[in-house]
Design an enzyme around this catalytic site. Structure first.
Site, PDB file in Angstrom:
ATOM      1  N   HIS A 419       0.795  -0.593  -0.171  1.00 29.41           N
ATOM      2  CA  HIS A 419       0.168   0.152   0.223  1.00 29.41           C
ATOM      3  C   HIS A 419       0.207   1.614  -0.195  1.00 29.41           C
ATOM      4  O   HIS A 419       1.023   2.091  -0.792  1.00 29.41           O
ATOM      5  CB  HIS A 419      -1.279   0.128   1.098  1.00 29.41           C
ATOM      6  N   GLU A 642      -1.009 -14.662 -21.819  1.00 28.19           N
ATOM      7  CA  GLU A 642      -0.507 -14.382 -19.933  1.00 28.19           C
ATOM      8  C   GLU A 642       0.187 -15.920 -19.249  1.00 28.19           C
ATOM      9  O   GLU A 642       0.867 -15.579 -18.723  1.00 28.19           O
ATOM     10  CB  GLU A 642      -1.467 -14.095 -19.241  1.00 28.19           C
ATOM     11  N   CYS A 710       0.131  -4.952 -22.859  1.00 30.74           N
ATOM     12  CA  CYS A 710      -0.615  -4.409 -21.462  1.00 30.74           C
ATOM     13  C   CYS A 710       0.133  -4.400 -20.510  1.00 30.74           C
ATOM     14  O   CYS A 710      -1.001  -3.194 -19.513  1.00 30.74           O
ATOM     15  CB  CYS A 710      -1.974  -3.996 -21.975  1.00 30.74           C
TER      16      CYS A 710
END
Length: 771
Positions: A419, A642, A710
């Site tokens: 975070h 992926e 991406c």
């Protein structure tokens, strides 16, 4: 309405229990609750005279329930009955119900106007839910329920399921109707239980996403079902506050920094703490102060408020607090008890399989240290005027730094999903992670370049400052030219798009040729219920409009055990990265995918839209997804590449597609078998590893359709040039990097990039050298 008296040895304990129970019902529906606890505010003990005064204060013609903690509380209450008027004593009931759980159940039940007998029964059932959940034998048997003559199905949308507050709202609602209502958890098989009993509702253990059958019979059965359906649709009154996001960065936004080292230790020095005779009271005061600090952070940094909400939840975790209080009762000082319990909790998180959850140990330690600082009187001044060097970066520090004064942050631990790292980067503060145990003395001049991954002590200052100046000029020029096309010197046009997680990402994007990745699981990630088709249409339309109605590529729900959706809980998996992720999940919940595809179709009728399916491995999965989509009506369709299996068989997978988009983050992780958030192996998870590049090259050569990237590599200007040289024609980057990627491509002659040498390179470092 009956009255309630709480008798306890501790004033703080009684007040806290009453505060908790009072939150369960609206103020105008609460019964009178009187407290007789402690000899004074800080001294443990009970006083019969104080109990008699509380009985008088809570007296009601409907009766008075007395809840007690232990020992002399019972004796004092019995003696108090001798002091009060016999007419009062006649309708007082002393109960052996558990103090906290019983009080919550009693307050909720009493608020509905139930009789004293009914309230006592509910209070004494207070432990049933917990006992059932933990596998203990309940002390109270559930009463038979009435067979319903009508029913409906609801879905629990609350983040923590039907916990105390939403369950209390449900019980209060049910008891307002002349109807017998039952609940059955269709996902676990528990029930039916009486919906008018808080303790029975607790035994359902109805978690987020669980389906619950609500049955009803009686004169107002229809009205009760309608009201319950409305309450459930509103999240039982427990929906989160709207998400407010800020687009203000504050920092330089560069990837290079120099300045004096500002060292912040990994813990709080508690060696000077002197224990007293009221350690529990000191802890309660510290918790109150720490809670207020976190609420201020939550309210003053709304873009990161959810992080501090999580910290507040950690601060108030009842199980953890019970352990701390038990340790203090056993003779430990408040700091020692608090630190030990929270260290153990952090260790538990670090032992989890999920990398994202492992990084939540940082949040545990942040809460630990906040309370310890309050206990020992340590200051929490935000460092400034230098480069902050920290073992790990907590969100509170990242949010409160003066971004205009701090030169940068160097984090010893690896990992990009903590975070604190997320907050710092969102504020534009230069940052590097994974510098390790390099020796840094306070005040020493240090520098880092996150672009090259270098960290130096006593660097060549002139060289670093020249680099900073160059990067600043580079950024300013790139932003000024952001709207120009990215046409390379050898005449190739590369589309550079933006990755979008929230609408604001599209609003803030400069120069993007559209969006190559709309992360729907992020866009609706704060929802406790699945968004409707109309809600999805509104969000997709807003993104398209923010980007000037340029093409947008919408990725369907990409979730898994490592990144769950609140409204679609999944079973715990031993290895979520190799479990039900992406498209795999929706083969068992196709209705959610169908709604999303319908929303995509509607928007595609107004503006250019492409749809992309994630985590595809087999041709059968592609065929299933295309079948769910149905007629394309001009809608371009693609998949994410992926996993190595998808890359190697791309010719088969892409046979009926319009494009493929390579997700380099997961492709790198699966190819190198290395979790990039795991410090021990993070260096292996390098997107420029020749093995990863060889797979990308294979996809470009064999797909037979347009190839995009991406993942993170597309946001690296240097790597973007290599990807374009390999034949990728579309790059989707994070917003701040779009102008820089376009600028680098304009400066490049792709024909001069020796891709053969890159693909033969020994490792990622050699690739960087060649570039």
């Amino acid at each position: 309405m009956i009255g309630i008296v709480v008798v306890s040895h501790s004033r703080a304990l009684a007040d806290a229990a009453v505060g908790l129970a009072s939150e369960m019902v609206a103020e105008d529906k609460r019964p009178v609750i009187a407290v007789a606890a402690g000899l004074d505010a800080t001294t443990f003990g009970t006083d019969a005279m104080a109990v008699s005064e509380a009985l008088a204060a809570a007296d009601s013609p409907d009766g008075v329930l007395v809840l007690l903690d232990l020992g002399s509380a019972v004796l004092s209450a019995e003696m108090a009955l001798e002091f009060v008027d016999p007419s009062v004593a006649d309708h007082v009931r002393l109960s052996s119900a558990p103090l906290v759980e019983g009080l919550v159940a009693a307050v909720v039940t009493a608020s509905t106007g139930a009789s004293l007998d009914a309230v006592v029964t509910e209070a004494e059932r207070g432990l049933v839910g917990k006992q059932d959940h933990l596998g203990d034998t309940p002390t109270v048997e559930a009463e038979p329920v009435v067979e319903p003559d009508r029913s409906l199905e609801i879905v629990v949308s609350n983040e923590h399921g039907l916990h105390a507050r939403p369950a209390a709202r449900l019980v209060g609602l049910v008891n307002g109707f002349d109807a017998a209502v039952t609940l059955t958890n269709l996902d676990t098989g528990k029930g039916p239980v009486d919906a008018g009993s808080l303790s029975m509702v607790a035994t359902l253990i109805a978690q987020q996403g669980h389906r619950v059958c609500v049955g009803a019979s009686g004169r107002q059965a229809s009205e009760a079902l309608e009201a319950i359906e409305t309450l459930a649709a509103a999240g039982f009154g427990d929906e989160p506050a709207p998400d407010v996001r800020s687009s203000t960065a504050g920092g330089s936004g560069l990837d290079v920094a120099i300045g004096p080292a500002v060292l912040v230790g990994s813990g709080v020095d508690v060696s000077g703490y002197v224990a007293g005779d009221n350690e529990l009271g000191r802890l309660e005061q510290a918790l109150e102060t720490a809670g207020e600090q976190l609420r201020v952070l939550r309210d003053t940094t709304p873009e990161h408020g959810d992080i501090f909400v999580a910290h507040l939840a950690l601060l108030g975790d009842r199980k953890v607090l019970d352990d701390v209080r038990a340790s203090i009762a056993g003779g430990a000082s408040a700091p020692a008890a608090w630190q030990q319990v929270y260290d153990d909790l952090a260790a538990t998180f670090e032992g989890l399989d999920d990398a994202y959850q492992r990084e939540r140990a940082q949040d545990v330690r942040a809460v630990r240290d906040r309370v310890l600082r309050v206990l020992v009187g340590a200051s929490e001044d935000a460092p400034a005027d230098g480069i902050l060097v920290v073992p790990e970066l907590d969100a509170a520090t990242a949010a409160t730094l003066d971004a205009t004064r701090i030169a940068g942050i160097a984090v010893r631990a690896a990992g990009t999903t903590g975070h604190g790292v997320i907050v710092a980067r969102s504020r534009g503060i230069p940052l590097i992670t994974g510098i390790g145990d390099v020796d840094v003395r306070p005040g020493a001049t240090i520098a880092f370049d996150a672009r090259t991954g270098t960290f130096e002590v006593a660097p060549d200052e002139e060289h670093v400052r020249a680099t900073i100046a160059e990067r600043q000029v580079e950024r300013d020029r790139a932003v000024a030219q952001a709207d120009e096309h990215a046409i390379t010197r050898d005449g190739r046009t590369i589309d550079v798009l933006v990755n979008v997680g929230v609408v604001q990402d599209a609003v803030d994007a400069r120069g993007a040729d559209g969006s190559g990745l709309v992360r729907t699981e992020v866009l609706f990630g704060d929802r406790r219920t699945a968004p409707t088709v109309d809600e999805q249409v509104e969000a997709f339309r807003a993104i398209a409009q923010a980007l000037g109605n340029k093409p947008i590529t919408i990725r369907t729900w990409d979730i898994g055990g490592d990144k769950p959706l609140p409204f679609l809980p999944q079973a715990k998996e031993a290895n979520p990265f190799l479990g039900e992720r992406g498209l795999r999940v929706f083969r068992r919940r196709p209705e959610l995918l169908r709604d999303q595809l319908e929303a995509i179709r509607r928007v595609a009728a107004e503006t250019p839209v492409h749809v992309m399916f994630p985590m595809v491995t087999t041709a059968d999965e592609v065929a299933w997804a295309l079948d769910e989509l149905g007629p394309r009506d001009g809608l371009e369709v693609g998949i994410m590449v992926e996993v190595p299996a998808a890359a190697l068989r791309v010719a088969t997978l892409a046979k009926d597609l319009d494009f493929v988009s390579i997700g380099t983050n997961d492709l790198t992780q699966y190819t190198t078998a290395a979790d990039r958030t795991n410090t021990a192996v993070a260096s292996l998870a390098d997107g420029l590893d020749p093995a990863v590049l060889q797979l990308i090259d294979h996809v470009v050569r064999n797909a037979g359709v347009r190839v995009a990237v991406c993942g993170d590599l597309a946001s690296d200007p240097q790597a973007a040039v290599l990807l374009a040289a390999l034949g990728v024609t579309e790059l989707s980057a994070v917003g701040p990097q779009v102008p820089l990627v376009k600028a680098r491509l304009r400066q490049s002659d792709l024909s001069q990039v020796d891709t053969a040498a890159v693909l033969r390179a020994r490792d990622a470092d050699q690739v960087r050298g060649l570039l």
